[in-house]
Design a protein around this motif. Sequence first.
Motif, short mmCIF file in Angstrom:
data_model
loop_
_atom_site.label_atom_id
_atom_site.label_comp_id
_atom_site.label_asym_id
_atom_site.label_seq_id
_atom_site.Cartn_x
_atom_site.Cartn_y
_atom_site.Cartn_z
N GLY A 355 13.59 38.16 28.80
CA GLY A 355 14.83 37.94 28.06
C GLY A 355 15.03 36.48 27.70
O GLY A 355 15.01 36.11 26.52
N PRO A 356 15.20 35.61 28.70
CA PRO A 356 15.41 34.20 28.38
C PRO A 356 14.12 33.44 28.09
O PRO A 356 14.15 32.44 27.38
N THR A 357 12.99 33.91 28.64
CA THR A 357 11.76 33.12 28.53
C THR A 357 10.59 34.02 28.16
O THR A 357 9.80 34.42 29.02
N PRO A 358 10.44 34.37 26.87
CA PRO A 358 9.33 35.24 26.50
C PRO A 358 7.96 34.59 26.64
O PRO A 358 6.97 35.25 26.95
N MET A 359 7.90 33.27 26.40
CA MET A 359 6.64 32.53 26.56
C MET A 359 6.97 31.15 27.13
O MET A 359 7.90 30.50 26.65
N VAL A 360 6.20 30.72 28.10
CA VAL A 360 6.41 29.39 28.67
C VAL A 360 5.08 28.68 28.84
O VAL A 360 4.09 29.27 29.28
N TRP A 361 5.08 27.43 28.45
CA TRP A 361 3.88 26.57 28.55
C TRP A 361 3.77 26.08 30.00
O TRP A 361 4.70 25.48 30.52
N ILE A 362 2.64 26.35 30.63
CA ILE A 362 2.50 26.08 32.06
C ILE A 362 1.13 25.48 32.37
O ILE A 362 0.24 25.42 31.51
N TYR A 363 0.99 25.05 33.60
CA TYR A 363 -0.34 24.77 34.15
C TYR A 363 -0.92 26.09 34.65
O TYR A 363 -0.22 26.88 35.30
N GLU A 364 -2.17 26.33 34.35
CA GLU A 364 -2.84 27.53 34.85
C GLU A 364 -2.62 27.68 36.35
O GLU A 364 -2.44 28.78 36.88
N ALA A 365 -2.62 26.55 37.06
CA ALA A 365 -2.48 26.57 38.52
C ALA A 365 -1.18 27.24 38.96
O ALA A 365 -1.14 27.91 39.99
N GLN A 366 -0.11 27.07 38.19
CA GLN A 366 1.17 27.68 38.56
C GLN A 366 1.07 29.20 38.57
O GLN A 366 1.60 29.86 39.47
N TYR A 367 0.40 29.75 37.59
CA TYR A 367 0.27 31.21 37.48
C TYR A 367 -0.62 31.75 38.61
O TYR A 367 -0.27 32.73 39.28
N VAL A 368 -1.75 31.10 38.85
CA VAL A 368 -2.67 31.56 39.90
C VAL A 368 -2.01 31.43 41.27
O VAL A 368 -2.14 32.32 42.13
N ASP A 369 -1.30 30.35 41.48
CA ASP A 369 -0.58 30.14 42.75
C ASP A 369 0.46 31.24 42.96
O ASP A 369 0.59 31.80 44.05
N ALA A 370 1.20 31.58 41.90
CA ALA A 370 2.21 32.64 42.01
C ALA A 370 1.56 33.98 42.31
O ALA A 370 2.08 34.78 43.09
N ALA A 371 0.40 34.24 41.69
CA ALA A 371 -0.32 35.49 41.97
C ALA A 371 -0.76 35.54 43.42
O ALA A 371 -0.65 36.57 44.09
N ALA A 372 -1.26 34.41 43.92
CA ALA A 372 -1.74 34.35 45.31
C ALA A 372 -0.62 34.57 46.31
O ALA A 372 -0.86 35.01 47.44
N HIS A 373 0.61 34.27 45.92
CA HIS A 373 1.75 34.42 46.82
C HIS A 373 2.64 35.62 46.47
O HIS A 373 3.78 35.71 46.91
N GLY A 374 2.10 36.54 45.67
CA GLY A 374 2.80 37.78 45.38
C GLY A 374 4.10 37.62 44.61
O GLY A 374 5.02 38.43 44.76
N GLN A 375 4.18 36.64 43.72
CA GLN A 375 5.42 36.36 43.00
C GLN A 375 5.44 36.91 41.57
O GLN A 375 6.46 36.82 40.89
N LEU A 376 4.32 37.44 41.10
CA LEU A 376 4.26 37.92 39.72
C LEU A 376 4.79 39.35 39.60
O LEU A 376 4.61 40.16 40.51
#
Length: 471
Positions: A355-376
Motif C-alpha cells: 500500500g504505502p511502499t510498492p517498491m523500495v530501493w535497498i541494499y541486497e543485504a537488507q532483504y537477505v538478512d530479513a529472509a534469514a530472520h523470518g521477517q519477509l
Amino acid sequence: MAVDTAREEKALLNVTNRLVDAYGEAHTVERVEAVVGAVRRRFDGHKVREFVPILVERIARRELAPAVANSNIGHVNIEKTSAIPLGDNSNSGEGNLPDTSSRLKALARDKRVLGGVAAAVVLVVVIAVATTGRESNSGPVTAGPAQLTTVRGVVGSEKLGFFEDPKVAEALAKHGVKVEVDPAGSRQIATSVDLGRYDFAFPSSAAAAERIQRQRGVSGKYTPFSSPMAIATFKPIADLLAQAGVVKPGATTTFDVEKYLALAEKGVQWDQLEGNTTYPVRKNVLVSTTDPRTSNSAAMYLAVTAYVANDNTIVRGEKAEDYAVSRISRLFTRQGFTESSSDSPFKEYLAGGMGPTPMVWIYEAQYVDAAAHGQLKPDTVLMYPSPTVLSQHTVVPLNDNGDRIGKLLSTDPELQGLAAEHGFRPSDASLFTKVAADHQVPVIPNLIDVVDAPNYDTLEHLLDGVAKAYN
C-alpha cells in the motif's frame, strides 16, 4: 577502582535478578532485594571485591530457600569476616588471582566465621573461581574478567543489526574489543557528523569514504564486505510491471532501469497501467528511496539512473551532469518526504506492505538478512536493477583502534561468516551464497550487469544538482 565498582554493581544486579527468578513464588521482589542488600553490607570495607557477588548469592540463597532456612546448616557470621585474611589485590590481575591458597587455609581454619557446611560451600566457590574463572552453577560469574577495549564507530544504519548481534559482539570480544556504534546516513557521516567522537567511520560507499579520507587526512581504509543495490517489491507489483515491459521474471527478477525511466518521465501513474486491477492507485510509478542529500543508498540510485539517462555512459563533465540531473531529479522530488537513512524505508516495506511502499530501493543485504530472520511476507520479491551498482561498505580508521576494527572485520573468518549471515557479500563469496541458499532467497551469485559509480567530484555535483531541484 571505578571500573571495579561498576562491575560489582552489575554482577550484584544479575544476582538479584536470578534470585527473583528462583524464589519469586516464595518471596516478593522487595524481600529478595532486602536480603541481597543486607548480605552485601556485611562485606563493606573489605579491599578485595572479586568474590563478593559470589558469596552474596550463596548466602542469600540459603536465607531465601525454605529447605535451607529450616535446616541446621551452620550460620555464616559475615560481621566477623575481618578474621579472614583477604589481603589486598596488589598482585591480582588477568589470570593472576591474589594468594588463593593462603585464603583457603585461613577460611578452613576460621571456625568462628564459617560453619562446617557453609565453609565447604564457600571453599568450593573460591576454588572453582580461582582455578577456572568459569561460571558457577547458579549463573555466569567470573573472577577477574579481562578488560575489553571499547572502540566507537559511526556506521550506515543498514549495518546496525550486524553490530547489535550478540554473536558479533562475542567474536570481537575474543580479540579484546567491544564496539559501540551510532547509526547515520552515509552522506551524513561524510558531511555533518562530528567524527572527532569516533575511532572509525563505516559508510556504505567508497565515495563517502573518500570524502572522509580527504577531510581527515587518512590514507588507510578497509572494505570488509559489499552489497549490490536492489529493489524490494511484491508479486502483484512485479506482475504489473512485467506486463508493462519494465520487469523480466525468471529465476531472479530483473528491473529494466531504462524502460522505468521512460515510464517515470511521462508521469505515468499506477492506475494508468494497462490491466491494473491489483494496485489501481493514483500516484506516480516510482521507486521509493532515501534522501539523496543525506543517504548513500539514494546516491547509489542516482548513480545508476544518471548512467542510464546519460545514454548508458558514466557521467563526466558539467554538460553531462546538467543533462543527467534534468532527467532524473523528478525521480526524487516527486516522492514527497524521504528518510535520511536506509533502515526506515525498508522497515516500512516489511510492516506496511505494498500500500504505502510498492517498491523500495535497498541494499541486497537488507532483504537477505530479513529472509534469514523470518521477517519477509509470502508475496515479497527481490528485483535486481539492470544495471545495478555495487555498494562498497568501507571502514575509514580514524586512529589505531579504528584500524584494528577494520582489520578484524576484513580478515577474521568468524566475523566474515557473520557478515554473510546478515546478508553482506564478504571476500569469500561462497559464504554469502550458502546463506542465501539456506533461506531460499533467489540471488545472482556473480553479478555482471554492474556499472561503476561516478568519481567523487562528479557524484557530489550530481547530488548538489538534485538538492537544488528540491527548491
